[in-house]
Design a protein around this motif. Structure first.
Motif, PDB file in Angstrom:
ATOM      1  N   PHE A  36       0.854  -1.177   0.000  1.00  0.00           N
ATOM      2  CA  PHE A  36       0.000   0.000   0.000  1.00  0.00           C
ATOM      3  C   PHE A  36       0.892   1.230   0.000  1.00  0.00           C
ATOM      4  CE2 PHE A  36      -4.082  -2.016   0.946  1.00  0.00           C
ATOM      5  CZ  PHE A  36      -3.666  -3.259   1.364  1.00  0.00           C
ATOM      6  N   ARG A  37       0.302   2.358  -0.346  1.00  0.00           N
ATOM      7  CA  ARG A  37       1.078   3.586  -0.271  1.00  0.00           C
ATOM      8  C   ARG A  37       0.176   4.728   0.190  1.00  0.00           C
ATOM      9  NH1 ARG A  37       2.274   5.043  -6.673  1.00  0.00           N
ATOM     10  NH2 ARG A  37       0.210   5.919  -7.153  1.00  0.00           N
ATOM     11  N   GLN A  38       0.814   5.706   0.788  1.00  0.00           N
ATOM     12  CA  GLN A  38       0.085   6.889   1.227  1.00  0.00           C
ATOM     13  C   GLN A  38       0.913   8.115   0.908  1.00  0.00           C
ATOM     14  OE1 GLN A  38      -1.232   6.834   5.331  1.00  0.00           O
ATOM     15  NE2 GLN A  38      -2.797   8.360   4.884  1.00  0.00           N
ATOM     16  N   ALA A  39       0.374   8.925   0.025  1.00  0.00           N
ATOM     17  CA  ALA A  39       1.015  10.178  -0.343  1.00  0.00           C
ATOM     18  C   ALA A  39       0.580  11.275   0.624  1.00  0.00           C
ATOM     19  CB  ALA A  39       0.648  10.546  -1.769  1.00  0.00           C
ATOM     20  N   PRO A  40       1.366  12.333   0.742  1.00  0.00           N
ATOM     21  CA  PRO A  40       0.991  13.420   1.659  1.00  0.00           C
ATOM     22  C   PRO A  40      -0.387  13.978   1.352  1.00  0.00           C
ATOM     23  CG  PRO A  40       3.242  13.689   0.902  1.00  0.00           C
ATOM     24  CD  PRO A  40       2.665  12.564   0.091  1.00  0.00           C
ATOM     25  N   GLY A  41      -1.219  14.039   2.360  1.00  0.00           N
ATOM     26  CA  GLY A  41      -2.543  14.603   2.201  1.00  0.00           C
ATOM     27  C   GLY A  41      -3.557  13.696   1.527  1.00  0.00           C
ATOM     28  N   LYS A  42      -3.163  12.458   1.267  1.00  0.00           N
ATOM     29  CA  LYS A  42      -4.060  11.523   0.585  1.00  0.00           C
ATOM     30  C   LYS A  42      -4.287  10.282   1.438  1.00  0.00           C
ATOM     31  CE  LYS A  42      -2.926  12.926  -4.128  1.00  0.00           C
ATOM     32  NZ  LYS A  42      -2.543  12.458  -5.484  1.00  0.00           N
ATOM     33  N   GLU A  43      -5.333   9.552   1.090  1.00  0.00           N
ATOM     34  CA  GLU A  43      -5.624   8.320   1.797  1.00  0.00           C
ATOM     35  C   GLU A  43      -4.698   7.194   1.335  1.00  0.00           C
ATOM     36  OE1 GLU A  43     -10.393   9.037   2.664  1.00  0.00           O
ATOM     37  OE2 GLU A  43      -9.728   7.342   1.437  1.00  0.00           O
ATOM     38  N   ARG A  44      -4.559   6.212   2.211  1.00  0.00           N
ATOM     39  CA  ARG A  44      -3.782   5.049   1.843  1.00  0.00           C
ATOM     40  C   ARG A  44      -4.486   4.283   0.721  1.00  0.00           C
ATOM     41  NH1 ARG A  44      -1.422   1.457   6.658  1.00  0.00           N
ATOM     42  NH2 ARG A  44      -0.751   3.581   7.152  1.00  0.00           N
ATOM     43  N   GLU A  45      -3.722   3.811  -0.245  1.00  0.00           N
ATOM     44  CA  GLU A  45      -4.313   3.078  -1.357  1.00  0.00           C
ATOM     45  C   GLU A  45      -3.518   1.807  -1.624  1.00  0.00           C
ATOM     46  OE1 GLU A  45      -4.178   5.409  -4.943  1.00  0.00           O
ATOM     47  OE2 GLU A  45      -2.057   5.885  -4.725  1.00  0.00           O
ATOM     48  N   GLY A  46      -4.227   0.829  -2.123  1.00  0.00           N
ATOM     49  CA  GLY A  46      -3.581  -0.420  -2.460  1.00  0.00           C
ATOM     50  C   GLY A  46      -2.767  -0.299  -3.732  1.00  0.00           C
ATOM     51  N   VAL A  47      -1.593  -0.877  -3.730  1.00  0.00           N
ATOM     52  CA  VAL A  47      -0.720  -0.866  -4.898  1.00  0.00           C
ATOM     53  C   VAL A  47      -0.764  -2.226  -5.594  1.00  0.00           C
ATOM     54  CG1 VAL A  47       1.648  -0.599  -5.714  1.00  0.00           C
ATOM     55  CG2 VAL A  47       0.789   0.856  -3.849  1.00  0.00           C
ATOM     56  N   SER A  48      -0.521  -3.261  -4.815  1.00  0.00           N
ATOM     57  CA  SER A  48      -0.464  -4.608  -5.378  1.00  0.00           C
ATOM     58  C   SER A  48      -0.523  -5.613  -4.238  1.00  0.00           C
ATOM     59  CB  SER A  48       0.844  -4.792  -6.163  1.00  0.00           C
ATOM     60  OG  SER A  48       0.905  -6.076  -6.745  1.00  0.00           O
ATOM     61  N   CYS A  49      -0.869  -6.826  -4.582  1.00  0.00           N
ATOM     62  CA  CYS A  49      -0.817  -7.887  -3.580  1.00  0.00           C
ATOM     63  C   CYS A  49      -0.458  -9.198  -4.266  1.00  0.00           C
ATOM     64  CB  CYS A  49      -2.120  -8.009  -2.806  1.00  0.00           C
ATOM     65  SG  CYS A  49      -3.530  -8.596  -3.770  1.00  0.00           S
ATOM     66  N   ILE A  50      -0.013 -10.148  -3.434  1.00  0.00           N
ATOM     67  CA  ILE A  50       0.364 -11.455  -3.955  1.00  0.00           C
ATOM     68  C   ILE A  50      -0.181 -12.508  -3.011  1.00  0.00           C
ATOM     69  CG2 ILE A  50       2.639 -11.382  -2.819  1.00  0.00           C
ATOM     70  CD1 ILE A  50       3.716 -12.826  -5.388  1.00  0.00           C
ATOM     71  N   SER A  51      -0.834 -13.501  -3.586  1.00  0.00           N
ATOM     72  CA  SER A  51      -1.435 -14.554  -2.780  1.00  0.00           C
ATOM     73  C   SER A  51      -0.388 -15.587  -2.372  1.00  0.00           C
ATOM     74  CB  SER A  51      -2.548 -15.236  -3.583  1.00  0.00           C
ATOM     75  OG  SER A  51      -1.976 -16.024  -4.625  1.00  0.00           O
ATOM     76  N   ARG A  52      -0.831 -16.537  -1.566  1.00  0.00           N
ATOM     77  CA  ARG A  52       0.085 -17.585  -1.122  1.00  0.00           C
ATOM     78  C   ARG A  52       0.516 -18.484  -2.281  1.00  0.00           C
ATOM     79  NH1 ARG A  52      -2.885 -19.798   4.183  1.00  0.00           N
ATOM     80  NH2 ARG A  52      -4.713 -18.937   3.155  1.00  0.00           N
ATOM     81  N   THR A  53      -0.276 -18.489  -3.324  1.00  0.00           N
ATOM     82  CA  THR A  53       0.088 -19.271  -4.506  1.00  0.00           C
ATOM     83  C   THR A  53       0.760 -18.407  -5.569  1.00  0.00           C
ATOM     84  OG1 THR A  53      -2.139 -18.914  -5.344  1.00  0.00           O
ATOM     85  CG2 THR A  53      -1.720 -20.981  -4.166  1.00  0.00           C
ATOM     86  N   HIS A  54       1.217 -17.232  -5.169  1.00  0.00           N
ATOM     87  CA  HIS A  54       1.952 -16.317  -6.041  1.00  0.00           C
ATOM     88  C   HIS A  54       1.071 -15.640  -7.084  1.00  0.00           C
ATOM     89  CE1 HIS A  54       6.198 -17.765  -4.914  1.00  0.00           C
ATOM     90  NE2 HIS A  54       5.352 -18.447  -4.163  1.00  0.00           N
ATOM     91  N   GLY A  55      -0.256 -15.702  -6.895  1.00  0.00           N
ATOM     92  CA  GLY A  55      -1.115 -14.942  -7.776  1.00  0.00           C
ATOM     93  C   GLY A  55      -0.973 -13.458  -7.512  1.00  0.00           C
ATOM     94  N   ARG A  56      -0.818 -12.677  -8.573  1.00  0.00           N
ATOM     95  CA  ARG A  56      -0.533 -11.255  -8.430  1.00  0.00           C
ATOM     96  C   ARG A  56      -1.740 -10.422  -8.846  1.00  0.00           C
ATOM     97  NH1 ARG A  56       3.817 -14.002 -10.378  1.00  0.00           N
ATOM     98  NH2 ARG A  56       5.875 -13.565  -9.452  1.00  0.00           N
ATOM     99  N   THR A  57      -1.978  -9.371  -8.090  1.00  0.00           N
ATOM    100  CA  THR A  57      -3.025  -8.417  -8.432  1.00  0.00           C
ATOM    101  C   THR A  57      -2.445  -7.019  -8.317  1.00  0.00           C
ATOM    102  OG1 THR A  57      -4.722  -9.896  -7.523  1.00  0.00           O
ATOM    103  CG2 THR A  57      -5.351  -7.619  -7.927  1.00  0.00           C
ATOM    104  N   TYR A  58      -2.768  -6.192  -9.286  1.00  0.00           N
ATOM    105  CA  TYR A  58      -2.304  -4.810  -9.292  1.00  0.00           C
ATOM    106  C   TYR A  58      -3.528  -3.908  -9.241  1.00  0.00           C
ATOM    107  CZ  TYR A  58       2.055  -7.002 -10.566  1.00  0.00           C
ATOM    108  OH  TYR A  58       3.178  -7.799 -10.560  1.00  0.00           O
ATOM    109  N   PHE A  59      -3.509  -2.939  -8.325  1.00  0.00           N
ATOM    110  CA  PHE A  59      -4.689  -2.120  -8.081  1.00  0.00           C
ATOM    111  C   PHE A  59      -4.609  -0.747  -8.719  1.00  0.00           C
ATOM    112  CE2 PHE A  59      -6.322  -5.305  -5.457  1.00  0.00           C
ATOM    113  CZ  PHE A  59      -5.324  -5.767  -4.630  1.00  0.00           C
ATOM    114  N   LEU A  60      -3.444  -0.324  -9.081  1.00  0.00           N
ATOM    115  CA  LEU A  60      -3.292   1.006  -9.647  1.00  0.00           C
ATOM    116  C   LEU A  60      -3.198   0.917 -11.167  1.00  0.00           C
ATOM    117  CD1 LEU A  60      -0.570   2.488  -7.276  1.00  0.00           C
ATOM    118  CD2 LEU A  60      -3.033   2.876  -7.174  1.00  0.00           C
ATOM    119  N   SER A  61      -4.096   1.596 -11.834  1.00  0.00           N
ATOM    120  CA  SER A  61      -4.002   1.608 -13.299  1.00  0.00           C
ATOM    121  C   SER A  61      -2.708   2.273 -13.732  1.00  0.00           C
ATOM    122  CB  SER A  61      -5.204   2.319 -13.896  1.00  0.00           C
ATOM    123  OG  SER A  61      -5.300   3.648 -13.404  1.00  0.00           O
TER     124      SER A  61
END
Length: 126
Positions: A36-61
């Motif tokens: 996750f990331r949080q820029a100054p003055g902004k809410e925390r947002e999801g960047v990416s995640c990886i499952s236990r089986t190495h499945g990848r998801t990206y949340f930021l276009s």
């Protein structure tokens, strides 16, 4: 139980960084891991995640094609490779571990995560 995020720093636009998320006190392969990331003055947002089986998801276009998440269970570490960095990528980046995620999935909601690292600052500036 501790997560340690590292690898942040000052980089010029177009540069690259690899963030690391190292676990101590527990085995990361029992968890889905999110960045996750949080820029100054902004809410925390999801960047990416990886499952236990190495499945990848990206949340930021804006991150697709530039960010790559991976995990090395032998090293108990998850990585976020960030290329072609832009000033708008400037933020504190956090990694987090989710024990209750299903084996094949991971979540972009920070509320699902049980443990958090302290964050590492990424500054993209010329």
């Amino acid at each position: 139980v501790q997560l340690q995020a590292s690898g942040g720093g000052l980089v010029q636009p177009g540069g690259s960084l690899r963030l690391s998320c190292a676990a101590s006190g527990f085995a990361l392969d029992d968890y889905a891991i999110g960045w996750f990331r949080q820029a100054p003055g902004k809410e925390r947002e999801g960047v990416s995640c990886i499952s236990r089986t190495h499945g990848r998801t990206y949340f930021l276009s804006s991150g697709k094609g530039r960010f790559t998440i991976s995990r090395d269970n032998a090293k108990n570490t998850v990585y976020l490779q960030m290329n072609s960095l832009k000033p708008e990528d400037t933020a504190v980046y956090y990694c987090a571990a989710d024990y209750s995620a299903s084996y094949y999935s991971c979540s972009g909601s920070s509320r699902e995560y049980d443990y958090w690292g302290q964050g590492t600052l990424v500054t993209v500036s010329s």
